[in-house]
Motif scaffolding. Structure first.
Motif, mmCIF file in Angstrom:
data_model
loop_
_atom_site.group_PDB
_atom_site.id
_atom_site.type_symbol
_atom_site.label_atom_id
_atom_site.label_comp_id
_atom_site.label_asym_id
_atom_site.label_seq_id
_atom_site.Cartn_x
_atom_site.Cartn_y
_atom_site.Cartn_z
ATOM 1 N N SER A 227 -3.829 1.209 41.794
ATOM 2 C CA SER A 227 -3.857 1.696 40.411
ATOM 3 C C SER A 227 -5.170 1.332 39.729
ATOM 4 O O SER A 227 -5.763 2.146 39.011
ATOM 5 N N LEU A 228 -5.631 0.105 39.967
ATOM 6 C CA LEU A 228 -6.902 -0.312 39.389
ATOM 7 C C LEU A 228 -8.052 0.517 39.965
ATOM 8 O O LEU A 228 -8.966 0.929 39.228
ATOM 9 N N ALA A 229 -8.013 0.792 41.247
ATOM 10 C CA ALA A 229 -9.050 1.601 41.887
ATOM 11 C C ALA A 229 -9.082 3.009 41.298
ATOM 12 O O ALA A 229 -10.160 3.581 41.068
ATOM 13 N N ARG A 230 -7.918 3.582 41.042
ATOM 14 C CA ARG A 230 -7.848 4.913 40.428
ATOM 15 C C ARG A 230 -8.441 4.883 39.017
ATOM 16 O O ARG A 230 -9.166 5.810 38.618
ATOM 17 N N GLY A 231 -8.122 3.843 38.269
ATOM 18 C CA GLY A 231 -8.673 3.717 36.926
ATOM 19 C C GLY A 231 -10.184 3.581 36.954
ATOM 20 O O GLY A 231 -10.896 4.210 36.156
ATOM 21 N N MET A 232 -10.684 2.788 37.870
ATOM 22 C CA MET A 232 -12.131 2.602 37.996
ATOM 23 C C MET A 232 -12.819 3.903 38.410
ATOM 24 O O MET A 232 -13.923 4.216 37.941
ATOM 25 N N ALA A 233 -12.163 4.666 39.271
ATOM 26 C CA ALA A 233 -12.733 5.954 39.686
ATOM 27 C C ALA A 233 -12.819 6.914 38.511
ATOM 28 O O ALA A 233 -13.813 7.640 38.352
ATOM 29 N N ALA A 234 -11.789 6.921 37.673
ATOM 30 C CA ALA A 234 -11.814 7.786 36.487
ATOM 31 C C ALA A 234 -12.979 7.403 35.579
ATOM 32 O O ALA A 234 -13.689 8.275 35.059
ATOM 33 N N ILE A 235 -13.176 6.107 35.394
ATOM 34 C CA ILE A 235 -14.288 5.624 34.574
ATOM 35 C C ILE A 235 -15.629 5.998 35.205
ATOM 36 O O ILE A 235 -16.545 6.480 34.535
ATOM 37 N N ALA A 236 -15.728 5.825 36.525
ATOM 38 C CA ALA A 236 -16.986 6.077 37.226
ATOM 39 C C ALA A 236 -17.415 7.532 37.128
ATOM 40 O O ALA A 236 -18.612 7.832 37.024
ATOM 41 N N HIS A 237 -16.454 8.449 37.161
ATOM 42 C CA HIS A 237 -16.806 9.860 37.099
ATOM 43 C C HIS A 237 -17.249 10.289 35.699
ATOM 44 O O HIS A 237 -17.856 11.359 35.537
ATOM 45 N N VAL A 238 -16.978 9.464 34.699
ATOM 46 C CA VAL A 238 -17.447 9.755 33.341
ATOM 47 C C VAL A 238 -18.733 8.996 33.035
ATOM 48 O O VAL A 238 -19.694 9.550 32.499
ATOM 49 N N VAL A 239 -18.760 7.719 33.400
ATOM 50 C CA VAL A 239 -19.857 6.831 33.002
ATOM 51 C C VAL A 239 -20.862 6.598 34.131
ATOM 52 O O VAL A 239 -22.062 6.495 33.884
ATOM 53 N N GLU A 240 -20.388 6.500 35.353
ATOM 54 C CA GLU A 240 -21.170 6.097 36.524
ATOM 55 C C GLU A 240 -22.026 4.867 36.238
ATOM 56 O O GLU A 240 -23.260 4.920 36.182
ATOM 57 N N PRO A 241 -21.370 3.717 36.053
ATOM 58 C CA PRO A 241 -22.142 2.489 35.823
ATOM 59 C C PRO A 241 -22.875 2.069 37.090
ATOM 60 O O PRO A 241 -22.511 2.478 38.199
ATOM 61 N N HIS A 242 -23.887 1.245 36.909
ATOM 62 C CA HIS A 242 -24.549 0.672 38.072
ATOM 63 C C HIS A 242 -23.681 -0.416 38.704
ATOM 64 O O HIS A 242 -23.787 -0.673 39.899
ATOM 65 N N ILE A 243 -22.830 -1.043 37.864
ATOM 66 C CA ILE A 243 -21.991 -2.136 38.360
ATOM 67 C C ILE A 243 -20.703 -2.235 37.563
ATOM 68 O O ILE A 243 -20.697 -2.046 36.344
ATOM 69 N N PHE A 244 -19.620 -2.465 38.266
ATOM 70 C CA PHE A 244 -18.353 -2.899 37.666
ATOM 71 C C PHE A 244 -18.274 -4.410 37.844
ATOM 72 O O PHE A 244 -18.500 -4.931 38.940
ATOM 73 N N ILE A 245 -17.926 -5.110 36.770
ATOM 74 C CA ILE A 245 -17.714 -6.550 36.841
ATOM 75 C C ILE A 245 -16.241 -6.821 36.558
ATOM 76 O O ILE A 245 -15.695 -6.359 35.551
ATOM 77 N N LEU A 246 -15.597 -7.544 37.450
ATOM 78 C CA LEU A 246 -14.173 -7.827 37.335
ATOM 79 C C LEU A 246 -13.965 -9.267 36.888
ATOM 80 O O LEU A 246 -14.440 -10.201 37.527
ATOM 81 N N GLY A 247 -13.282 -9.440 35.761
ATOM 82 C CA GLY A 247 -12.974 -10.761 35.245
ATOM 83 C C GLY A 247 -11.492 -10.896 34.971
ATOM 84 O O GLY A 247 -10.693 -10.019 35.293
ATOM 85 N N GLY A 248 -11.106 -12.011 34.355
ATOM 86 C CA GLY A 248 -9.695 -12.246 34.062
ATOM 87 C C GLY A 248 -9.013 -13.038 35.155
ATOM 88 O O GLY A 248 -9.504 -13.137 36.298
#
Length: 307
Positions: A227-248
């Motif tokens: 589910s997290l991977a799907r969410g990140m993919a949705a974000i990537a296709h809009v923003v395409e960041p150079h890096i995702f940073i995972l915290g928490g």
């Protein structure tokens, strides 16, 4: 401005941390105390003022930055009723603190200031586009472009917990059914694990059981990460960041979490994007205080440069 000190506040639902930073962005001293959220805004604001004054001392302060749970309006400095802060409905916190101390105060979503800290000093340093995701009690996000927070039209950019990532009728709080937070947050993982009979008290224990080949735990962990991977993919296709940073708490407690997330994430993005977006763990355990300091310092410096 050159010799001024700055104050960064990490305002959480359980604890509040206040840090005093010098002109070189080094932490000079800090204080931590219980929020006591059930006592309401007037009590907490009075306590906040007292503790800021204690940390401030006789130093010449350029401004105060506060990172805290949303929803809030960062442009007007108004808190709009966070779930874990009962009674905080349309509270003009920034104005209250500014009037009391006679120096600028700015507020911003806690994930946004965490993103700013990671972008300027942490795992995102040197990357132009940084997206930070916290996987803890809830799921939140923040976006920085060239070291600047993107807050959105009304301050709600980065509220990724409500992204729909599953067609399962999983309802979490007031969010959409099948929301990212409902499928991948520590709260949701723990709730599902206990419902399915696992004797666990924390979400990271589910991942530990999964590594020990407990079939139920493996299914729950795989579903959350997918589910997290799907969410990140949705974000990537809009923003395409150079890096995702995972915290928490969940991200940092699970071994090889970033590497496993990268493998899953790349299944859901365009082939031409694979291998080009980094995924790393946060370098700060609690980036909010640092990010809040940078928030106010950047705003005050920019304002002074205009005059």
């Amino acid at each position: 401005m050159k010799n001024k000190h700055w104050i960064g506040v990490d305002f959480g639902g359980t604890n509040i941390r206040i840090g005093l930073f010098n002109h070189e962005n080094k932490l000079v001293c800090e204080n931590k105390f219980l929020t006591e959220a059930n006592r309401g805004p007037e009590y907490i604001i009075a306590n906040l003022k007292q503790n800021i004054q204690m940390v401030k001392g006789d130093h010449d302060i350029g401004g105060i930055g506060i990172g805290m749970p949303g929803p809030l309006n960062p442009y007007e400095g108004i808190v709009l009723g966070p779930v874990n802060l009962p009674g905080w409905d349309f509270v003009p916190l920034a104005d209250r603190i500014t009037e009391y101390f006679g120096i600028p105060c700015y507020i911003e979503n806690d994930c946004n200031v965490a993103t700013l800290a990671e972008s300027l000093e942490g795992a995102g340093k040197g990357y132009p586009i940084v997206f930070y995701i916290t996987v803890s009690t809830g799921v939140g996000g923040g976006l920085c472009i060239h070291g600047e927070i993107l807050s959105g039209a009304s301050g709600n950019a980065g509220e990724i917990g409500n992204i729909i990532v599953s067609d399962k009728p999983v309802k979490h709080s007031f969010l959409n059914s099948g929301s990212l937070e409902g499928m991948a947050s520590g709260t949701s993982i723990l709730k599902l694990a206990q419902k399915r009979g696992l004797k666990v008290n924390h979400a990271h224990e589910v991942f530990k059981l999964a590594r020990e080949n407990n079939e139920t735990a493996r299914e729950i962990a795989a579903s959350a990460m997918d589910s997290l991977a799907r969410g990140m993919a949705a974000i990537a296709h809009v923003v395409e960041p150079h890096i995702f940073i995972l915290g928490g708490g969940v991200s940092t407690a699970v071994p090889n979490f970033a590497a496993e997330m990268k493998e899953r994430f790349e299944q859901y993005i365009y082939p031409v994007m694979r291998g080009k977006i980094q995924i790393e763990l946060s370098q700060f355990n609690e980036p909010g205080m640092i990010g809040a300091m940078y928030l106010v310092k950047k705003k005050v410096t920019r304002l002074n440069n205009k005059t």
